[in-house]
Design a protein around this motif. Structure first.
Motif, PDB file in Angstrom:
ATOM      1  N   GLY A   8      -1.578  17.323   8.005  1.00 21.04           N
ATOM      2  CA  GLY A   8      -1.713  18.082   9.396  1.00 21.04           C
ATOM      3  C   GLY A   8      -1.620  19.796   9.100  1.00 21.04           C
ATOM      4  N   ALA A   9      -1.812  20.139   7.943  1.00 17.39           N
ATOM      5  CA  ALA A   9      -1.703  21.531   7.877  1.00 17.39           C
ATOM      6  C   ALA A   9      -2.965  22.177   8.239  1.00 17.39           C
ATOM      7  CB  ALA A   9      -1.303  21.870   6.380  1.00 17.39           C
ATOM      8  N   ALA A  10      -3.994  21.860   7.637  1.00 21.98           N
ATOM      9  CA  ALA A  10      -5.183  22.412   8.034  1.00 21.98           C
ATOM     10  C   ALA A  10      -5.726  22.264   9.665  1.00 21.98           C
ATOM     11  CB  ALA A  10      -6.406  21.817   7.250  1.00 21.98           C
ATOM     12  N   PRO A  11      -5.505  21.125  10.143  1.00 16.44           N
ATOM     13  CA  PRO A  11      -5.715  21.144  11.457  1.00 16.44           C
ATOM     14  C   PRO A  11      -5.006  21.987  12.370  1.00 16.44           C
ATOM     15  CG  PRO A  11      -5.665  18.921  10.669  1.00 16.44           C
ATOM     16  CD  PRO A  11      -5.179  19.879   9.790  1.00 16.44           C
ATOM     17  N   LEU A  12      -3.615  21.984  12.318  1.00 16.40           N
ATOM     18  CA  LEU A  12      -2.765  22.719  12.973  1.00 16.40           C
ATOM     19  C   LEU A  12      -3.138  24.433  12.747  1.00 16.40           C
ATOM     20  CD1 LEU A  12       0.673  21.143  12.448  1.00 16.40           C
ATOM     21  CD2 LEU A  12      -0.449  21.682  14.615  1.00 16.40           C
ATOM     22  N   TRP A  13      -3.205  24.738  11.472  1.00 15.78           N
ATOM     23  CA  TRP A  13      -3.663  26.089  11.060  1.00 15.78           C
ATOM     24  C   TRP A  13      -4.987  26.453  11.975  1.00 15.78           C
ATOM     25  CZ3 TRP A  13      -1.995  30.612   9.137  1.00 15.78           C
ATOM     26  CH2 TRP A  13      -3.030  31.499   8.549  1.00 15.78           C
ATOM     27  N   TRP A  14      -6.211  25.760  11.838  1.00 14.65           N
ATOM     28  CA  TRP A  14      -7.446  26.169  12.398  1.00 14.65           C
ATOM     29  C   TRP A  14      -7.206  25.972  13.978  1.00 14.65           C
ATOM     30  CZ3 TRP A  14     -10.052  29.498  10.090  1.00 14.65           C
ATOM     31  CH2 TRP A  14      -9.986  29.328   8.568  1.00 14.65           C
ATOM     32  N   TRP A  74      -3.886   9.933   9.046  1.00 14.33           N
ATOM     33  CA  TRP A  74      -2.896  10.973   9.933  1.00 14.33           C
ATOM     34  C   TRP A  74      -3.669  11.736  10.961  1.00 14.33           C
ATOM     35  CZ3 TRP A  74      -2.360  15.867  11.595  1.00 14.33           C
ATOM     36  CH2 TRP A  74      -1.000  16.473  12.099  1.00 14.33           C
ATOM     37  N   ARG A  75      -4.995  12.319  10.659  1.00  9.63           N
ATOM     38  CA  ARG A  75      -5.489  13.112  11.625  1.00  9.63           C
ATOM     39  C   ARG A  75      -6.263  12.136  12.518  1.00  9.63           C
ATOM     40  NH1 ARG A  75      -8.638  17.054   7.485  1.00  9.63           N
ATOM     41  NH2 ARG A  75      -6.471  18.181   6.850  1.00  9.63           N
ATOM     42  N   ARG A  76      -6.360  10.742  12.450  1.00 10.25           N
ATOM     43  CA  ARG A  76      -6.752   9.854  13.459  1.00 10.25           C
ATOM     44  C   ARG A  76      -5.558   9.581  14.438  1.00 10.25           C
ATOM     45  NH1 ARG A  76      -8.573   5.559  10.607  1.00 10.25           N
ATOM     46  NH2 ARG A  76     -10.592   6.598  10.145  1.00 10.25           N
ATOM     47  N   GLY A  77      -4.814   9.500  13.932  1.00 14.22           N
ATOM     48  CA  GLY A  77      -3.298   9.193  14.637  1.00 14.22           C
ATOM     49  C   GLY A  77      -2.918  10.602  15.431  1.00 14.22           C
ATOM     50  N   HIS A  78      -3.405  11.554  14.983  1.00 13.86           N
ATOM     51  CA  HIS A  78      -2.806  12.919  15.779  1.00 13.86           C
ATOM     52  C   HIS A  78      -3.739  13.529  16.413  1.00 13.86           C
ATOM     53  CE1 HIS A  78       0.491  11.941  12.804  1.00 13.86           C
ATOM     54  NE2 HIS A  78       1.218  12.532  13.690  1.00 13.86           N
ATOM     55  N   GLY A  96       0.773  -0.980  -0.017  1.00 11.54           N
ATOM     56  CA  GLY A  96      -0.003   0.136   0.074  1.00 11.54           C
ATOM     57  C   GLY A  96       0.792   1.224  -0.014  1.00 11.54           C
ATOM     58  N   LEU A  97       0.488   2.189  -1.051  1.00 13.91           N
ATOM     59  CA  LEU A  97       1.386   3.480  -0.986  1.00 13.91           C
ATOM     60  C   LEU A  97       0.465   4.627  -0.845  1.00 13.91           C
ATOM     61  CD1 LEU A  97       3.415   2.605  -4.075  1.00 13.91           C
ATOM     62  CD2 LEU A  97       4.098   1.964  -2.029  1.00 13.91           C
ATOM     63  N   ALA A  98       1.029   5.564  -0.052  1.00 17.64           N
ATOM     64  CA  ALA A  98       0.213   6.813   0.254  1.00 17.64           C
ATOM     65  C   ALA A  98       1.443   7.953  -0.129  1.00 17.64           C
ATOM     66  CB  ALA A  98       0.445   6.892   1.625  1.00 17.64           C
ATOM     67  N   ARG A  99       0.622   8.903  -0.799  1.00 17.07           N
ATOM     68  CA  ARG A  99       1.297   9.968  -1.303  1.00 17.07           C
ATOM     69  C   ARG A  99       2.000  10.929  -0.240  1.00 17.07           C
ATOM     70  NH1 ARG A  99      -0.390  13.171  -5.690  1.00 17.07           N
ATOM     71  NH2 ARG A  99       1.416  14.475  -4.982  1.00 17.07           N
ATOM     72  N   VAL A 100       3.250  11.141  -0.616  1.00 16.34           N
ATOM     73  CA  VAL A 100       4.012  11.740   0.384  1.00 16.34           C
ATOM     74  C   VAL A 100       3.636  13.244   0.456  1.00 16.34           C
ATOM     75  CG1 VAL A 100       6.429  12.976   0.725  1.00 16.34           C
ATOM     76  CG2 VAL A 100       6.198  10.624  -0.377  1.00 16.34           C
ATOM     77  N   ALA A 101       3.505  13.963  -0.443  1.00 23.07           N
ATOM     78  CA  ALA A 101       2.857  15.252  -0.165  1.00 23.07           C
ATOM     79  C   ALA A 101       1.720  15.425   0.417  1.00 23.07           C
ATOM     80  CB  ALA A 101       2.606  15.991  -1.600  1.00 23.07           C
ATOM     81  N   VAL A 102       0.646  14.325   0.325  1.00 22.56           N
ATOM     82  CA  VAL A 102      -0.446  14.305   0.905  1.00 22.56           C
ATOM     83  C   VAL A 102      -0.373  14.105   2.250  1.00 22.56           C
ATOM     84  CG1 VAL A 102      -2.769  12.986   1.377  1.00 22.56           C
ATOM     85  CG2 VAL A 102      -1.993  13.533  -0.866  1.00 22.56           C
ATOM     86  N   VAL A 103       0.493  13.190   2.820  1.00 22.97           N
ATOM     87  CA  VAL A 103       0.683  12.939   4.265  1.00 22.97           C
ATOM     88  C   VAL A 103       1.405  14.325   4.942  1.00 22.97           C
ATOM     89  CG1 VAL A 103       2.303  11.707   5.886  1.00 22.97           C
ATOM     90  CG2 VAL A 103       1.242  10.453   3.969  1.00 22.97           C
ATOM     91  N   VAL A 104       2.160  14.963   4.166  1.00 28.09           N
ATOM     92  CA  VAL A 104       2.876  16.075   4.798  1.00 28.09           C
ATOM     93  C   VAL A 104       1.715  17.199   4.987  1.00 28.09           C
ATOM     94  CG1 VAL A 104       4.327  18.187   4.222  1.00 28.09           C
ATOM     95  CG2 VAL A 104       5.220  15.725   3.790  1.00 28.09           C
ATOM     96  N   ARG A 105       0.917  17.430   3.845  1.00 29.54           N
ATOM     97  CA  ARG A 105      -0.240  18.326   4.022  1.00 29.54           C
ATOM     98  C   ARG A 105      -1.279  18.125   4.814  1.00 29.54           C
ATOM     99  NH1 ARG A 105      -1.994  21.878  -0.701  1.00 29.54           N
ATOM    100  NH2 ARG A 105      -4.061  22.412  -0.487  1.00 29.54           N
ATOM    101  N   ASP A 123       5.039   5.660  10.799  1.00 28.06           N
ATOM    102  CA  ASP A 123       4.652   5.478  11.869  1.00 28.06           C
ATOM    103  C   ASP A 123       3.344   5.907  12.379  1.00 28.06           C
ATOM    104  OD1 ASP A 123       4.546   5.519  14.880  1.00 28.06           O
ATOM    105  OD2 ASP A 123       6.659   5.753  15.103  1.00 28.06           O
ATOM    106  N   ALA A 124       2.427   5.263  13.011  1.00 28.95           N
ATOM    107  CA  ALA A 124       1.234   5.518  13.081  1.00 28.95           C
ATOM    108  C   ALA A 124       0.976   6.749  14.027  1.00 28.95           C
ATOM    109  CB  ALA A 124       0.533   4.356  13.784  1.00 28.95           C
ATOM    110  N   ARG A 125       2.021   6.792  14.892  1.00 31.97           N
ATOM    111  CA  ARG A 125       2.131   7.955  15.787  1.00 31.97           C
ATOM    112  C   ARG A 125       2.680   9.407  15.291  1.00 31.97           C
ATOM    113  NH1 ARG A 125       5.166   5.036  20.602  1.00 31.97           N
ATOM    114  NH2 ARG A 125       5.921   4.091  18.702  1.00 31.97           N
TER     115      ARG A 125
END
Length: 195
Positions: free
Chosen positions: A19-25, A95-99, A8-17, A158-160
């Motif tokens: 956290g952006a909206a939750p941290l911003w808001w 990502w959001r569930r893990g964080h 299973g492969l996840a997009r690198v940019a998607v994983v980075v991005r 890493d899930a965490r």
């Protein structure tokens, strides 16, 4: 693992991005609450300190580990036919569930800090979110330049921490620019309306 020996492969940019909206808001909300509290330093000093923290966080987060990302990008191997590309929504949700607890703790800490230095904690979080957006945009430019999309194995995330350039990540995979449901940089791919 997925069927046929692929991954299973996840997009690198998607994983980075992700956290952006939750941290911003979270940061904006905490700064708004903090603006209502005079605090020990006063709102003016708190606002100036917050602006400085915003800029520092923006720079640190957007430039952190770029050398590691660049090395992983340079050694990216072509994805196998058996690999399964993860949808953008699934990567973001994971990502959001893990964080989610970290985000709640960060919100509580930013609001609590307002009683000492109003607004500053919230702007620090907002700066981290903006830094992640800039890093995702940088990755998008690298993808466009190379004419590929970059992916990371889901089992190496890493899930965490969910870091796509962490120690567990041994390399990236690449696909053509049209693969998946996210454009370079990790934003949602817009489909043209059918006539």
């Amino acid at each position: 693992m997925v069927r046929g020996g692929g991954h299973g492969l996840a997009r690198v940019a998607v994983v980075v991005r992700a956290g952006a909206a939750p941290l911003w808001w979270t940061g904006v909300c905490a700064a708004g609450v903090g603006a209502l509290v005079p605090g020990l330093t006063g709102r003016r000093i708190g606002g100036l300190a917050g602006a400085a923290l915003f800029l520092v966080a923006l720079a640190v987060v957007s430039y952190a580990r770029r050398g590691r990302y660049a090395a992983l990008i340079a050694s990216a191997a072509r994805a196998a036919k058996q690999d399964a590309l993860q949808d953008r929504a699934v990567s973001v949700r994971a990502w959001r569930r893990g964080h989610r607890w970290w985000l709640l703790v960060a919100l509580a800490a930013a609001v609590a800090s307002a009683f000492a230095v109003p607004v500053a904690g919230g702007l620090l979080l907002a700066g981290c979110g903006a830094g992640l957006w800039l890093k995702a945009a940088w990755l998008g430019r690298r993808e466009l330049t190379g004419g590929v999309l970059l992916w990371v194995r889901v089992d190496w995330l890493d899930a965490r921490s969910g870091r796509p350039a962490g120690k567990a990540v041994k390399g990236y995979r690449s696909t053509g620019i049209a693969a998946g449901d996210a454009v370079p940089g990790g934003a949602r791919r817009r489909t043209a309306a059918l006539v």
